[in-house]
Design a protein around this motif. Structure first.
Motif, PDB file in Angstrom:
ATOM      1  N   ASN A   1       0.510  -1.145   0.032  1.00 33.84           N
ATOM      2  CA  ASN A   1       0.108  -0.038  -0.394  1.00 33.84           C
ATOM      3  C   ASN A   1       0.780   0.986  -0.047  1.00 33.84           C
ATOM      4  OD1 ASN A   1       0.800  -0.212   3.106  1.00 33.84           O
ATOM      5  ND2 ASN A   1      -0.681   0.597   3.440  1.00 33.84           N
ATOM      6  N   THR A   2       2.141   1.375   0.202  1.00 32.27           N
ATOM      7  CA  THR A   2       2.624   2.037   0.344  1.00 32.27           C
ATOM      8  C   THR A   2       3.332   2.585  -1.288  1.00 32.27           C
ATOM      9  OG1 THR A   2       4.665   1.228   0.061  1.00 32.27           O
ATOM     10  CG2 THR A   2       4.020   1.941   2.468  1.00 32.27           C
ATOM     11  N   TYR A   3       3.262   1.962  -1.892  1.00 33.10           N
ATOM     12  CA  TYR A   3       3.511   2.011  -3.209  1.00 33.10           C
ATOM     13  C   TYR A   3       1.787   2.650  -4.767  1.00 33.10           C
ATOM     14  CZ  TYR A   3       8.152   0.172  -2.504  1.00 33.10           C
ATOM     15  OH  TYR A   3       8.885  -0.113  -2.732  1.00 33.10           O
ATOM     16  N   LEU A   4       1.491   2.647  -3.341  1.00 31.63           N
ATOM     17  CA  LEU A   4      -0.099   3.240  -4.298  1.00 31.63           C
ATOM     18  C   LEU A   4      -0.281   2.210  -4.932  1.00 31.63           C
ATOM     19  CD1 LEU A   4       1.127   6.970  -5.027  1.00 31.63           C
ATOM     20  CD2 LEU A   4      -0.170   6.044  -2.688  1.00 31.63           C
ATOM     21  N   LYS A   5      -0.443   1.229  -4.693  1.00 26.65           N
ATOM     22  CA  LYS A   5      -0.534  -0.041  -4.977  1.00 26.65           C
ATOM     23  C   LYS A   5      -0.342  -1.093  -6.250  1.00 26.65           C
ATOM     24  CE  LYS A   5      -5.560  -0.560  -2.689  1.00 26.65           C
ATOM     25  NZ  LYS A   5      -7.079  -0.466  -2.840  1.00 26.65           N
ATOM     26  N   SER A   6       0.814  -0.183  -6.759  1.00 29.85           N
ATOM     27  CA  SER A   6       1.926  -0.861  -7.921  1.00 29.85           C
ATOM     28  C   SER A   6       2.672  -1.537  -7.370  1.00 29.85           C
ATOM     29  CB  SER A   6       2.578   0.545  -8.311  1.00 29.85           C
ATOM     30  OG  SER A   6       3.547   1.269  -7.198  1.00 29.85           O
ATOM     31  N   PRO A   7       2.692  -2.425  -8.269  1.00 35.29           N
ATOM     32  CA  PRO A   7       4.264  -3.698  -7.371  1.00 35.29           C
ATOM     33  C   PRO A   7       5.267  -3.085  -6.341  1.00 35.29           C
ATOM     34  CG  PRO A   7       2.970  -4.057  -9.941  1.00 35.29           C
ATOM     35  CD  PRO A   7       3.049  -2.671  -9.543  1.00 35.29           C
ATOM     36  N   TYR A   8       5.187  -4.092  -5.767  1.00 41.74           N
ATOM     37  CA  TYR A   8       6.591  -3.451  -5.104  1.00 41.74           C
ATOM     38  C   TYR A   8       7.768  -4.639  -5.350  1.00 41.74           C
ATOM     39  CZ  TYR A   8       9.670  -5.166  -1.155  1.00 41.74           C
ATOM     40  OH  TYR A   8      10.523  -5.243  -0.596  1.00 41.74           O
ATOM     41  N   GLN A   9       7.049  -5.630  -5.636  1.00 40.54           N
ATOM     42  CA  GLN A   9       7.812  -7.074  -6.009  1.00 40.54           C
ATOM     43  C   GLN A   9       7.167  -7.786  -7.183  1.00 40.54           C
ATOM     44  OE1 GLN A   9       9.409 -10.205  -2.969  1.00 40.54           O
ATOM     45  NE2 GLN A   9      10.989  -8.772  -3.416  1.00 40.54           N
ATOM     46  N   ARG A  10       8.153  -9.085  -8.036  1.00 36.71           N
ATOM     47  CA  ARG A  10       7.827  -9.777  -9.287  1.00 36.71           C
ATOM     48  C   ARG A  10       7.970 -10.600  -9.129  1.00 36.71           C
ATOM     49  NH1 ARG A  10       5.470  -8.348 -14.677  1.00 36.71           N
ATOM     50  NH2 ARG A  10       3.566  -7.535 -13.456  1.00 36.71           N
TER      51      ARG A  10
ATOM     52  N   LYS B   1      11.948   0.083  -6.667  1.00 39.51           N
ATOM     53  CA  LYS B   1      11.837   1.842  -5.799  1.00 39.51           C
ATOM     54  C   LYS B   1      11.034   2.523  -6.460  1.00 39.51           C
ATOM     55  CE  LYS B   1      16.849   1.974  -6.352  1.00 39.51           C
ATOM     56  NZ  LYS B   1      18.084   2.877  -6.873  1.00 39.51           N
ATOM     57  N   LYS B   2      10.243   3.789  -5.384  1.00 37.93           N
ATOM     58  CA  LYS B   2       9.093   3.618  -5.240  1.00 37.93           C
ATOM     59  C   LYS B   2       9.001   4.255  -6.505  1.00 37.93           C
ATOM     60  CE  LYS B   2       7.432   3.791  -0.546  1.00 37.93           C
ATOM     61  NZ  LYS B   2       6.774   5.380   0.733  1.00 37.93           N
ATOM     62  N   ASP B   3       9.860   4.695  -7.097  1.00 43.23           N
ATOM     63  CA  ASP B   3       9.687   5.375  -8.485  1.00 43.23           C
ATOM     64  C   ASP B   3       9.647   5.019 -10.172  1.00 43.23           C
ATOM     65  OD1 ASP B   3      12.045   5.006  -8.903  1.00 43.23           O
ATOM     66  OD2 ASP B   3      13.629   6.317  -8.321  1.00 43.23           O
ATOM     67  N   GLY B   4       9.560   3.288  -9.993  1.00 37.68           N
ATOM     68  CA  GLY B   4       9.408   2.550 -10.651  1.00 37.68           C
ATOM     69  C   GLY B   4      11.013   2.057 -11.039  1.00 37.68           C
TER      70      GLY B   4
ATOM     71  N   SER C   1      15.264  -2.120  -8.532  1.00 29.10           N
ATOM     72  CA  SER C   1      15.826  -2.282  -7.228  1.00 29.10           C
ATOM     73  C   SER C   1      17.015  -2.939  -6.997  1.00 29.10           C
ATOM     74  CB  SER C   1      15.213  -1.975  -5.487  1.00 29.10           C
ATOM     75  OG  SER C   1      16.121  -2.121  -4.256  1.00 29.10           O
ATOM     76  N   LYS C   2      16.271  -4.335  -7.614  1.00 25.99           N
ATOM     77  CA  LYS C   2      17.136  -5.682  -7.601  1.00 25.99           C
ATOM     78  C   LYS C   2      16.113  -6.595  -8.401  1.00 25.99           C
ATOM     79  CE  LYS C   2      16.627  -7.242  -3.080  1.00 25.99           C
ATOM     80  NZ  LYS C   2      17.242  -8.097  -2.239  1.00 25.99           N
ATOM     81  N   ALA C   3      16.988  -7.435  -9.213  1.00 24.78           N
ATOM     82  CA  ALA C   3      16.602  -8.561  -9.790  1.00 24.78           C
ATOM     83  C   ALA C   3      17.417  -9.548  -9.806  1.00 24.78           C
ATOM     84  CB  ALA C   3      16.260  -7.742 -11.301  1.00 24.78           C
ATOM     85  N   ILE C   4      17.274 -10.543  -9.089  1.00 24.60           N
ATOM     86  CA  ILE C   4      17.960 -11.740  -9.023  1.00 24.60           C
ATOM     87  C   ILE C   4      17.387 -12.969  -9.552  1.00 24.60           C
ATOM     88  CG2 ILE C   4      19.402 -10.541  -7.174  1.00 24.60           C
ATOM     89  CD1 ILE C   4      17.153 -11.980  -5.402  1.00 24.60           C
ATOM     90  N   LYS C   5      17.824 -13.715  -9.712  1.00 23.37           N
ATOM     91  CA  LYS C   5      17.529 -15.635 -10.122  1.00 23.37           C
ATOM     92  C   LYS C   5      17.654 -15.873  -8.651  1.00 23.37           C
ATOM     93  CE  LYS C   5      19.391 -18.132 -12.708  1.00 23.37           C
ATOM     94  NZ  LYS C   5      17.393 -18.374 -13.258  1.00 23.37           N
ATOM     95  N   TYR C   6      16.441 -15.851  -7.693  1.00 25.52           N
ATOM     96  CA  TYR C   6      16.902 -16.318  -6.410  1.00 25.52           C
ATOM     97  C   TYR C   6      16.822 -17.730  -5.786  1.00 25.52           C
ATOM     98  CZ  TYR C   6      14.428 -15.841  -2.109  1.00 25.52           C
ATOM     99  OH  TYR C   6      13.932 -15.842   0.011  1.00 25.52           O
ATOM    100  N   SER C   7      16.345 -18.639  -6.423  1.00 23.08           N
ATOM    101  CA  SER C   7      16.257 -20.052  -6.599  1.00 23.08           C
ATOM    102  C   SER C   7      16.681 -21.302  -7.904  1.00 23.08           C
ATOM    103  CB  SER C   7      15.412 -20.595  -5.282  1.00 23.08           C
ATOM    104  OG  SER C   7      14.611 -20.823  -5.404  1.00 23.08           O
ATOM    105  N   TRP C   8      17.225 -21.751  -7.701  1.00 21.16           N
ATOM    106  CA  TRP C   8      16.628 -23.200  -9.134  1.00 21.16           C
ATOM    107  C   TRP C   8      17.077 -24.086  -8.539  1.00 21.16           C
ATOM    108  CZ3 TRP C   8      20.641 -26.420 -11.582  1.00 21.16           C
ATOM    109  CH2 TRP C   8      20.276 -26.644 -11.959  1.00 21.16           C
TER     110      TRP C   8
END
Length: 679
Positions: free
Chosen positions: A262-271, A310-313, A316-323
């Protein structure tokens, strides 16, 4: 959503109306004779009638599957007695390693899933939504410990999905609300059969509860939206001759979820994006004189990528979280000998080679130092088994069955490499072998009724990732295998147009493998051993009311408990309730001339959260499905499937949410309307 639903009903009327011309009685030709005492293969590893089988068995026929409108094996199993289905994604869709799960009699991780007798389980994971219903001949569900005949992972029960040897040529298209679409093409030619499918899962808002997040002195509230998903695959088999069958199943799944803050005005914080690739080859041999064998090789590849904004769109980071990618090789050989006119002796051997490659990054995974390392791991294990069963007909009415299995575990080892330092850590788990016996007794009370009793030991090996670590799991090389005992008594009665089944059961498992601390979000889950137990009763009734109408009714009550771990606020060791205690399910099927319909409902009550500190009750769940189909000609069919008739928001997992833990909801009332053409 309500307006979309109304549009769907109108669409159904238009499609149905467009094909309502002429025709004869189609369903009468397609439906098999209704049987109150079906043949069962899985329970004894040889064909017997249900009434002569000392186990609680449910057989879901292809006619029931077709009339239910189920799209996959997961949909079929949602309404089985004594079974709780669990999933994070819609319609059982896997979110990486968060795959669908079938819990039998409260045993959280004790279900062995097979396709034509070949195990699907790989490091405890299986994708039931990968098996299209159009290729399923029947599903046999055996409730109760099956470790003696089937080895590890069958402490709660066994599900055997048996594929068709003859598939009709057909094209099927359907669409529904939430933007869902499904397409399938089936081809049957001589000895070859195949079903290819494509599904778009649409978009679902608010698929989880909202949780509070506190970071850097600020508080926000987050939930998950399901953005899109696609599944495409092909399942085919070829009958080389009357004794040899080759099967191949390949499926690709992609699912995308957004974390809305909700702090991102309902835009995605994370995908979060999940990609799965599952590939299985199997060869089955049956000489029709007691010798059977199957050889299989399968891979499961699961990838999880994560983008944070980030809030400005900006990113912030894009990672291969796991495989992770697993490789399983299975070989099973068995022979049934006729000792005399009444007694039988079964002798078998099996081999399983498990290999697993894993990768984890950007969190404290697979070790605590240095902070947030990138690590890779390579694990493997060999499992050998010898098993035997002697079926002794003591008298004309009494039969005694003795089952034995010896399991040998070899070469259980893992190598973990920290990519930032290049340091490799090698770990080995001690060899873990186990002898598991079982004795069964069945008595024919009359020609149409029987009583049975059985007692045996169960055994389940810990998964490789729980021993050596995974993307969110820390190593625990001292984990012991689960072992315990199970007892069961049952009564079976077929009378006129009804069949009754009653079972009373008890199991007591030592060293059950459960998470002791940490969270998946923090990447520091640790597994240890504790004890679990359960006592319960199941009662079911099948009724053939007339040539057009049949129904199913079932109820189960049990008391699953787990011994708590020691924590900072608890001494540990007390018995606490977990999972679900009460279930009532029913189904009504009607067919006449060109029309067929099916209604099913599954009520899960007295649900207990097995993770929270206080183990609170979860609200009951009620899963409902309604299916209609109309066939004006033998080669045409229009259908409408409605799910979640009461538009409930029920939790789809056995773990309840709290202020900081997500709970996954059922999709709101949803429908699929479609058309099938056979040629």
């Amino acid at each position: 959503m309500k307006s979309n639903f109304s549009k769907g009903l109108l669409m159904t009327a238009l499609i149905t109306g467009s094909v309502m011309w002429g025709g004869t009685n189609v369903f009468a030709e397609e439906l098999q004779e209704y049987s109150l005492d079906p043949m069962v293969i899985t329970a004894q590893r040889m064909e017997t009638k249900d009434l002569k089988t000392p186990a609680a068995v449910e057989v879901v026929t292809k006619e029931k599957i077709e009339n239910s409108g189920a799209g996959s094996a997961y949909d079929v199993l949602q309404n089985a007695l004594g079974v709780m289905s669990s999933a994070q994604g819609p319609n059982g869709a896997a979110m990486g390693s968060m795959t669908s799960k079938i819990i039998i009699r409260g045993v959280d991780k004790g279900t062995l899933v097979m396709v034509d007798g070949v195990p699907m389980n790989q490091d405890g994971k299986y994708n039931l939504e990968d098996i299209p219903s159009d290729m399923i001949e029947k599903i046999e569900i055996v409730r109760g410990g099956g470790s003696v005949l089937y080895g590890s992972e069958a402490t709660g029960g066994v599900v055997n999905i048996i594929t068709k040897n003859t598939v009709k040529n057909s094209v099927k298209v359907s669409a529904g609300n939430y933007g869902r679409e499904r397409y399938a093409v089936s081809v049957g030619a001589d000895r070859f059969n195949a079903t290819a499918s494509l599904e778009n899962r649409g978009k679902i808002s608010n698929m989880t509860t909202t949780v509070k997040n506190t970071a850097m002195g600020k508080t926000s509230y987050r939930h998950y939206d399901y953005i899109k998903g696609e599944s495409k695959g092909i399942l085919w088999n070829y009958n080389i001759n009357d004794n040899v069958k080759f099967t191949h199943n390949y499926v690709e799944n992609n699912n995308v979820m957004d974390v809305i803050d909700n702090t991102y005005l309902k835009s995605p914080y994370q995908r979060k994006e999940y990609d799965d690739h599952n590939n299985t080859f199997a060869l089955a041999i049956d000489d029709k004189h007691g010798f059977t064998s199957n050889l299989s090789y399968g891979t499961q590849e699961r990838n999880y990528d994560q983008i944070t904004w980030k809030k400005d769109g900006t990113i912030s980071k894009a990672i291969k979280y796991s495989w992770r990618k697993g490789y399983n090789t299975n070989l099973n050989v068995q022979k049934v000998f006729d000792v005399n006119e009444k007694d039988k002796f079964l002798l078998g051997a099996s081999f399983k080679r498990e290999e697993l490659d894993v990768y984890g990054s950007a969190a404290k995974k697979m070790g605590n130092t240095p902070a947030k390392p990138e690590r890779t791991g390579n694990y493997n294990r060999d499992i050998y088994s010898l098993y035997a069963s002697y079926d002794w007909q003591m008298t004309d009415a009494d039969k005694l069955i003795v089952n034995l299995r010896e399991t040998f575990v070899r070469n259980a080892k893992g190598d973990n490499t920290d990519l930032s330092t290049g340091i490799t850590t090698k770990t080995v788990q001690m060899n873990q072998s186990k002898f598991t016996p079982e004795i069964q007794y069945i008595r024919d009370l009359t020609d149409n009724s029987s009583f049975y009793a059985k007692a045996g030991k169960s055994y389940r090996l810990p998964e490789l990732t729980k021993i050596f670590g995974g993307s969110v799991i820390l190593p625990s090389v001292d984990l012991k295998p689960e072992h315990g005992v199970h007892y069961e008594m049952g009564y079976k009665l077929n009378e006129a147009n009804r069949s009754w089944r009653l079972a009373v059961f008890n199991y007591d498992v030592k060293d059950a493998i459960e998470s002791i601390s940490g969270t998946a979000a923090e990447g520091n889950l640790i597994y240890s051993n504790t004890d679990v137990k359960n006592t319960g009763v199941e009662l079911s009734l099948n009724v053939k009311h007339n040539d057009n109408l049949d129904s199913f009714w079932g109820v189960t009550y049990s008391n699953p408990k787990q011994k708590s771990f020691k924590t900072s606020s608890s001494a540990g060791g007390e018995w606490i309730k977990y999972n679900n205690q009460f279930q009532f399910n029913m189904g009504v099927n009607y067919h006449a001339d060109k029309f067929a319909s099916a209604l099913s409902a599954n009520y899960i009550g007295m649900r207990t959260d097995g993770t929270s500190a206080v183990h609170d009750r979860m609200k009951p769940a009620l899963y409902t499905d309604l299916h209609f189909s109309y066939a004006p000609e033998k080669n045409q069919k229009a259908f409408l499937h409605i799910n979640n008739l009461l538009d409930r928001k029920d939790y789809t997992t056995s773990k309840g949410p709290d202020e900081t833990t997500y709970g996954y909801y059922t999709t709101g009332i949803n429908f699929m309307v479609g058309y099938e053409y056979s040629f």
